[in-house]
Design an enzyme around this catalytic site. Structure first.
Site, PDB file in Angstrom:
ATOM      1  N   ASN A   9       0.744  -1.409   0.031  1.00 41.32           N
ATOM      2  CA  ASN A   9      -0.010  -0.046  -0.109  1.00 41.32           C
ATOM      3  C   ASN A   9       0.977   1.348  -0.029  1.00 41.32           C
ATOM      4  O   ASN A   9       1.340   1.585   0.932  1.00 41.32           O
ATOM      5  CB  ASN A   9      -0.978  -0.022   1.417  1.00 41.32           C
ATOM      6  CG  ASN A   9      -1.652   1.098   1.371  1.00 41.32           C
ATOM      7  OD1 ASN A   9      -1.613   2.254   0.397  1.00 41.32           O
ATOM      8  ND2 ASN A   9      -2.335   1.355   2.491  1.00 41.32           N
ATOM      9  N   LYS A  11      -0.110   4.255  -0.268  1.00 35.86           N
ATOM     10  CA  LYS A  11      -0.491   5.480   0.381  1.00 35.86           C
ATOM     11  C   LYS A  11      -0.506   6.613  -0.275  1.00 35.86           C
ATOM     12  O   LYS A  11      -0.410   6.639  -1.764  1.00 35.86           O
ATOM     13  CB  LYS A  11       0.024   5.690   1.773  1.00 35.86           C
ATOM     14  CG  LYS A  11      -0.132   4.361   2.531  1.00 35.86           C
ATOM     15  CD  LYS A  11       0.140   4.496   4.008  1.00 35.86           C
ATOM     16  CE  LYS A  11       0.091   3.150   4.923  1.00 35.86           C
ATOM     17  NZ  LYS A  11      -0.041   3.173   6.352  1.00 35.86           N
ATOM     18  N   HIS A  95      -9.333   1.081   5.402  1.00 35.93           N
ATOM     19  CA  HIS A  95      -8.034   1.154   5.997  1.00 35.93           C
ATOM     20  C   HIS A  95      -8.290   2.213   7.221  1.00 35.93           C
ATOM     21  O   HIS A  95      -8.989   3.403   7.104  1.00 35.93           O
ATOM     22  CB  HIS A  95      -7.174   1.920   4.918  1.00 35.93           C
ATOM     23  CG  HIS A  95      -5.676   1.970   5.352  1.00 35.93           C
ATOM     24  ND1 HIS A  95      -5.279   2.609   6.588  1.00 35.93           N
ATOM     25  CD2 HIS A  95      -4.643   0.879   5.495  1.00 35.93           C
ATOM     26  CE1 HIS A  95      -3.901   2.475   6.579  1.00 35.93           C
ATOM     27  NE2 HIS A  95      -3.481   1.413   5.987  1.00 35.93           N
ATOM     28  N   GLU A  97      -6.515   4.640   8.254  1.00 35.33           N
ATOM     29  CA  GLU A  97      -6.508   6.026   7.747  1.00 35.33           C
ATOM     30  C   GLU A  97      -7.590   6.667   7.138  1.00 35.33           C
ATOM     31  O   GLU A  97      -7.860   8.012   7.273  1.00 35.33           O
ATOM     32  CB  GLU A  97      -5.175   6.317   6.922  1.00 35.33           C
ATOM     33  CG  GLU A  97      -4.127   6.123   7.749  1.00 35.33           C
ATOM     34  CD  GLU A  97      -2.647   5.551   7.023  1.00 35.33           C
ATOM     35  OE1 GLU A  97      -2.757   5.466   5.658  1.00 35.33           O
ATOM     36  OE2 GLU A  97      -1.854   4.942   7.654  1.00 35.33           O
ATOM     37  N   GLU A 167      -4.930  -4.868  10.773  1.00 37.24           N
ATOM     38  CA  GLU A 167      -3.912  -4.015  11.076  1.00 37.24           C
ATOM     39  C   GLU A 167      -4.381  -3.039  12.287  1.00 37.24           C
ATOM     40  O   GLU A 167      -5.155  -2.181  12.471  1.00 37.24           O
ATOM     41  CB  GLU A 167      -3.993  -2.901   9.899  1.00 37.24           C
ATOM     42  CG  GLU A 167      -3.670  -3.402   8.476  1.00 37.24           C
ATOM     43  CD  GLU A 167      -3.281  -2.235   7.574  1.00 37.24           C
ATOM     44  OE1 GLU A 167      -2.361  -2.683   6.667  1.00 37.24           O
ATOM     45  OE2 GLU A 167      -3.734  -1.310   7.382  1.00 37.24           O
ATOM     46  N   GLY A 173       2.807   2.400  11.010  1.00 38.31           N
ATOM     47  CA  GLY A 173       3.714   3.639  10.730  1.00 38.31           C
ATOM     48  C   GLY A 173       4.419   3.782  12.207  1.00 38.31           C
ATOM     49  O   GLY A 173       4.890   4.825  11.846  1.00 38.31           O
ATOM     50  N   SER A 213       3.812  -1.688  10.399  1.00 39.72           N
ATOM     51  CA  SER A 213       5.238  -2.028  10.655  1.00 39.72           C
ATOM     52  C   SER A 213       5.732  -3.491  10.432  1.00 39.72           C
ATOM     53  O   SER A 213       6.797  -3.700  10.844  1.00 39.72           O
ATOM     54  CB  SER A 213       5.517  -1.583  12.044  1.00 39.72           C
ATOM     55  OG  SER A 213       5.148  -0.085  12.391  1.00 39.72           O
TER      56      SER A 213
HETATM   57  P1  13P Z   1       3.232   0.523   7.905  1.00 42.72           P
HETATM   58  O1  13P Z   1       3.655  -0.829   7.162  1.00 42.72           O
HETATM   59  O2  13P Z   1       3.808   1.764   7.193  1.00 42.72           O
HETATM   60  O3  13P Z   1       3.024   0.602   9.122  1.00 42.72           O
HETATM   61  O4  13P Z   1       1.580   0.498   7.256  1.00 42.72           O
HETATM   62  C1  13P Z   1       1.010  -0.473   7.415  1.00 42.72           C
HETATM   63  C2  13P Z   1      -0.389  -0.039   6.530  1.00 42.72           C
HETATM   64  O5  13P Z   1      -1.252   0.792   6.912  1.00 42.72           O
HETATM   65  C3  13P Z   1      -0.508  -0.793   5.136  1.00 42.72           C
HETATM   66  O6  13P Z   1      -1.955  -0.482   4.641  1.00 42.72           O
END
Ligand code: 13P
Length: 251
Positions: A9, A11, A95, A97, A167, A173, A213
């Site tokens: 992803n 982002k 997600h 976010e 997640e 992150g 992560s």
């Molecule tokens: P990170 O791997 O940067 O922690 O992000 C995970 C994520 O949100 C994947 O959709």
């Protein structure tokens, strides 16, 4: 069918040229993957990245979101149909976010799941708890509610097309990964919930990815867990070498 998947992803990262460069490096670095590799670039890159990866076996394209209506006066939005017409086979839905910054609630996410499936896309449905829920040990119930509200209305045939991504928000992150035990506990709990709703066979066939992560160092331990079928990768999917190492960690 249960599949081993590593999905990247991106982002809101990479210009189109940078995205093409990254895709090129990924294609050069990754050798015969043991499972599926899914790349989820921004909408603006879908067609170009899609064209590049479509010649490679095991590589698939995903969007990071879609609108919950089929079409209409929704300035700035992108429909499931549009995404499918660019060559995507998957779409990430729910997600954290999107839930946090764009206030997407379980009912809207259920609509997104429906519209994606109606347009032939496979949802990668994200669930996961915030830190304060983990701290009071109610994370399984929290995730159960997300799944029941946005997925469990589906008929078995449609549910089978869904990939679930667990997640935990506190791990996204942050560099703070769930331990392999924590991931396994939740993945197993999700499989039990699916079994209660759709039966054991469907549950055993469900693909459940871990995200948060996950990186080149910890992927093999996480993926070695019996109920972890791969990962949804953020930051580490932006570096071809790291992404390739994660893909190589699939069972
Ligand atoms: P990170 O791997 O940067 O922690 O992000 C995970 C994520 O949100 C994947 O959709």
């Amino acid at each position: 069918m249960r599949q081993q998947i590593v999905a990247g992803n991106w982002k809101m990262n990479k210009t189109l040229d940078e995205g093409i460069e990254l895709t090129k490096s990924i294609l050069e670095t990754v050798e015969k993957p043991r499972g599926l590799v899914v790349i989820a670039p921004p909408f603006t890159h879908l067609r170009d990245v899609g064209k590049m990866i479509k010649v490679r076996k095991h590589f698939h394209l995903a969007a990071q979101n879609c609108h919950h209506e089929q079409k209409g006066a929704y300035t700035g939005e992108v429909s499931a149909d549009m995404i499918a017409s660019c060559g995507a086979e998957f779409v990430i839905i729910g997600h954290s976010e999107r839930r946090q910054y764009f206030k997407e609630k379980n009912d809207v996410l259920a609509q997104k799941v429906n519209v994606a499936l109606a347009k032939g896309l496979r949802p990668i449905f994200c669930c996961g708890e915030p830190l304060h829920i983990r701290e009071v040990d109610t994370h399984v119930g929290y995730v159960a509610k997300q799944l029941k509200a946005s997925l469990f209305h589906l008929h078995e045939e449609d549910f089978r097309k869904v990939v679930i991504a667990y997640e935990p928000i506190w791990a996204i992150g942050t560099g703070r990964t769930a331990s392999s035990d924590q991931a396994q506990e939740m993945h197993h709990a999700i499989r039990v919930l699916v079994a209660k709703k759709y039966g054991k066979i469907v549950a055993n066939d469900t693909t459940i990815l871990y995200g948060g992560s996950c990186n080149a160092q910890n992927a093999s331990e996480l993926f070695a867990q019996p109920d972890v079928d791969g990962g949804l990768i953020g930051g580490a999917s932006l570096k071809a070498e790291d992404f390739a190492t994660i893909i190589a960690a699939l069972k």
